[in-house]
Write an enzyme that holds these catalytic residues in place. Structure first.
Site, mmCIF file in Angstrom:
data_model
loop_
_atom_site.group_PDB
_atom_site.id
_atom_site.type_symbol
_atom_site.label_atom_id
_atom_site.label_comp_id
_atom_site.label_asym_id
_atom_site.label_seq_id
_atom_site.Cartn_x
_atom_site.Cartn_y
_atom_site.Cartn_z
ATOM 1 N N GLU A 57 0.702 -1.258 0.018
ATOM 2 C CA GLU A 57 0.002 0.018 0.012
ATOM 3 C C GLU A 57 0.928 1.120 0.140
ATOM 4 O O GLU A 57 1.706 1.367 0.849
ATOM 5 C CB GLU A 57 -1.002 -0.248 1.080
ATOM 6 C CG GLU A 57 -1.918 1.187 1.366
ATOM 7 C CD GLU A 57 -2.482 1.383 2.748
ATOM 8 O OE1 GLU A 57 -3.261 2.262 2.913
ATOM 9 O OE2 GLU A 57 -2.266 0.377 3.625
ATOM 10 N N LYS A 107 -9.604 2.339 -3.125
ATOM 11 C CA LYS A 107 -10.377 1.814 -1.941
ATOM 12 C C LYS A 107 -11.654 2.304 -1.471
ATOM 13 O O LYS A 107 -11.946 3.442 -1.717
ATOM 14 C CB LYS A 107 -9.261 2.253 -0.911
ATOM 15 C CG LYS A 107 -9.736 1.649 0.577
ATOM 16 C CD LYS A 107 -8.358 1.935 1.514
ATOM 17 C CE LYS A 107 -8.854 1.203 2.885
ATOM 18 N NZ LYS A 107 -7.823 1.343 3.838
ATOM 19 N N CYS A 165 -5.486 -2.462 2.801
ATOM 20 C CA CYS A 165 -5.345 -2.432 4.081
ATOM 21 C C CYS A 165 -6.635 -3.408 4.961
ATOM 22 O O CYS A 165 -6.792 -4.359 4.649
ATOM 23 C CB CYS A 165 -5.595 -0.973 4.699
ATOM 24 S SG CYS A 165 -5.138 -0.672 6.445
#
Length: 542
Positions: free
Chosen positions: A305, A363, A415
């Site tokens: 990430e 995301k 994440c």
């Protein structure tokens, strides 16, 4: 992490434990059922025991994986709930929650103070408020259980207890954007109960855990009453739940898709304090480029990430150059990178695929306070007063689509998105591999990284597909479809993990049906329990 060589030792111990416990209780002839009730009635000792029961539950999860505690800890709390008022059950449930989440998510303080630059007092206050809020879920479960199911009948102990706990656990996973961390089922990655995951998801595993707890408590009560026949039936049912789970673990559910593909997962191990430093930018990019150039033999190379700590718009020269290198080597490079949201002063947390393929993923589930500020209109002045930096990330409102790389569909998550079972479940059955890129440097040297990876392991089990877990500071790993670790890099080490991965195709029952069967079961259990309580009330009124 527990390996396969020790798994069956735990299984045997877990299944036989209730028998030893029942034997212990049935041989204490001088202790009567009313004395047991006195031990569990309101008082400081019972409240402290509830706090202790919650604290030890954390040991059932990663990195400890003492999974029998996931049965014993809720069973102890249930016993502490049986002979108290609804308000007292609420208190004991809340204390249990304080012990559980206090030991399980203490690392929130590290993220806020060490890396979020908040003062010790402010970080401690925020962490305590967060833990106190999470503790409300078992507290509410206890209150509802004793408010609407006051009589300690079998239906309450087994059915209502399991249904209410699971319902609150499910609600916790989505209310206020959700926090599906430390779901009971996540503790069973190395136990036979994981076999329920492809059928009913992690919630189904939680359900099996809770039913085992309820049956264990009921068997002990029957033992005190010298009702050995019913005690034996309860213990037999516990064994049945575990044996069925073990049998389901051997079902394949999915089948191989094409030939194995060689992948290289790059763990840069960039310190969080340096990650976004402009002075360290060149060193970061050079590190990832150097590690990658040594592994162009792999068809798929993945960085974690925000491995490129610069917006895509400002990093185009570097991205174009590394993309050309990937294409020249017939490879695809996947990396995390921020993407500016048009002309606005905010960003998407994104993953892009370059080289042989070019597509991206944005995301959807942002981390509160870490990536966005909830109730920003009200909290802006407070955040400014305490000089806490406000993140400028925005979530994507686009439909979830997998990345396409080397002819494969890869379900991609950034994440803690991997923690959301239903978000992962919504993927297409054509997806062959699950991918999580993360930056667990925020957690420091805590247990959070292992907990995070354990949830990726559970997602692999639920969908019966391999998972790639790529983290900045670790733990970077390749996870088999059965949830076991194929290979991994230790945390806080700069290294590249290269191995072959077999993509899988098909859908498990969980992916097809989702929560519907469990929601129906919970409603049914609650109805049965309510009817049983009404019958008991009528009998006592006569």
């Amino acid at each position: 992490m527990r390996g396969n060589d020790t798994e069956w030792k735990f299984i045997a111990g877990t299944i036989t434990y209730p028998l030893h416990l029942a034997h212990f209780y049935t041989n204490i002839d001088h202790m009567k059922i009313d004395q047991l009730q006195n031990l569990l009635k309101p008082g400081c000792s019972g409240n402290c025991l509830a706090l202790f029961a919650g604290a030890i539950l954390t040991l059932a999860f990663a990195p400890f994986f003492i999974f029998p505690l996931a049965i014993l800890s809720p069973a102890l709390l249930l016993g502490l709930w049986l002979y108290v008022t609804p308000k007292q059950a609420f208190l004991r449930g809340w204390l249990f929650g304080l012990g559980f989440f206090g030991t399980g998510v203490y690392w929130v303080f590290i993220s806020i103070h060490t890396y979020g630059n908040a003062s010790v007092l402010l970080a401690g206050f925020i962490t305590c408020v967060f833990i106190a809020f999470l503790a409300l879920f078992p507290a509410i479960a206890g209150y509802l259980l004793n408010r609407y199911f006051p009589y300690p009948k079998e239906s309450k102990i087994i059915f209502a207890f399991s249904a209410l706990w699971l319902l609150l656990e499910w609600i916790r996973s989505w209310i206020f954007t959700g926090f599906p961390w430390l779901l009971l089922g996540d503790s069973q990655i190395y136990s036979p109960l994981k076999g329920y995951a492809p059928v009913l998801g992690v919630y189904g595993v939680s359900f099996a855990v809770l039913l085992s707890s309820g049956l264990l408590v009921n068997s002990i009560i029957k033992a005190y009453k010298h009702n050995y026949k019913n005690m034996t039936i309860n213990l037999f049912l516990i064994g049945t739940i575990w044996v069925i789970g073990g049998g389901l673990s051997f079902l394949q559910w999915t089948k191989p898709q094409g030939s194995p593909i060689q992948v290289s997962l790059v763990q840069g191990n960039i310190d969080q304090e340096l990650k976004w430093s402009f002075d360290h930018l060149a060193l970061t990019l050079n590190l990832y480029r150097t590690l990658t150039q040594e592994n162009w033999g792999s068809k798929l190379i993945i960085w974690p990430e925000n491995a490129i700590p610069l917006s895509l718009q400002n990093a185009m020269d570097f991205v174009d150059n590394i993309s050309k290198e990937a294409k020249d080597n017939n490879a695809t490079l996947i990396t995390g990178i921020p993407i500016q949201n048009g002309n606005e002063n905010n960003y998407f947390n994104a993953v892009i695929a370059i080289g042989n393929d070019y597509n991206f993923y944005l995301k959807q589930k942002l981390v509160p306070f870490g990536e966005y500020t909830p109730f920003a209109n009200y909290l802006t002045k407070i955040m400014d007063h305490f000089k806490i930096p406000m993140s400028s990330m925005v979530p994507s409102n686009q439909e979830t689509k997998p990345l396409f790389a080397q002819g494969l569909e890869i379900a991609t998550f950034i994440c803690y998105e991997i923690a959301f079972p239903e978000l992962v479940r919504a993927q297409s059955d054509r997806v062959g591999i699950l991918l999580t890129v993360s930056n667990d440097a925020w957690f420091g040297h805590s247990i959070a990284s292992a907990q995070h990876m354990a949830m990726a392991q559970m997602r692999a089990i639920e969908l019966r597909k391999p998972a790639l877990f790529v983290s900045n500071t670790g733990i970077t790993s390749i996870i088999r479809p059965d949830g076991t670790i194929q290979s991994a890099i230790p945390p806080f080490k700069t290294a590249v993990l290269t191995d072959k991965v077999q993509a899988m195709s098909g859908k498990t029952l969980w992916q097809q049906r989702g929560m519907d069967p469990l929601l129906l079961s919970m409603i049914t259990f609650l109805i049965i329990s309510l009817k049983s309580q009404r019958k008991t009330k009528k009998k006592r009124a006569k």
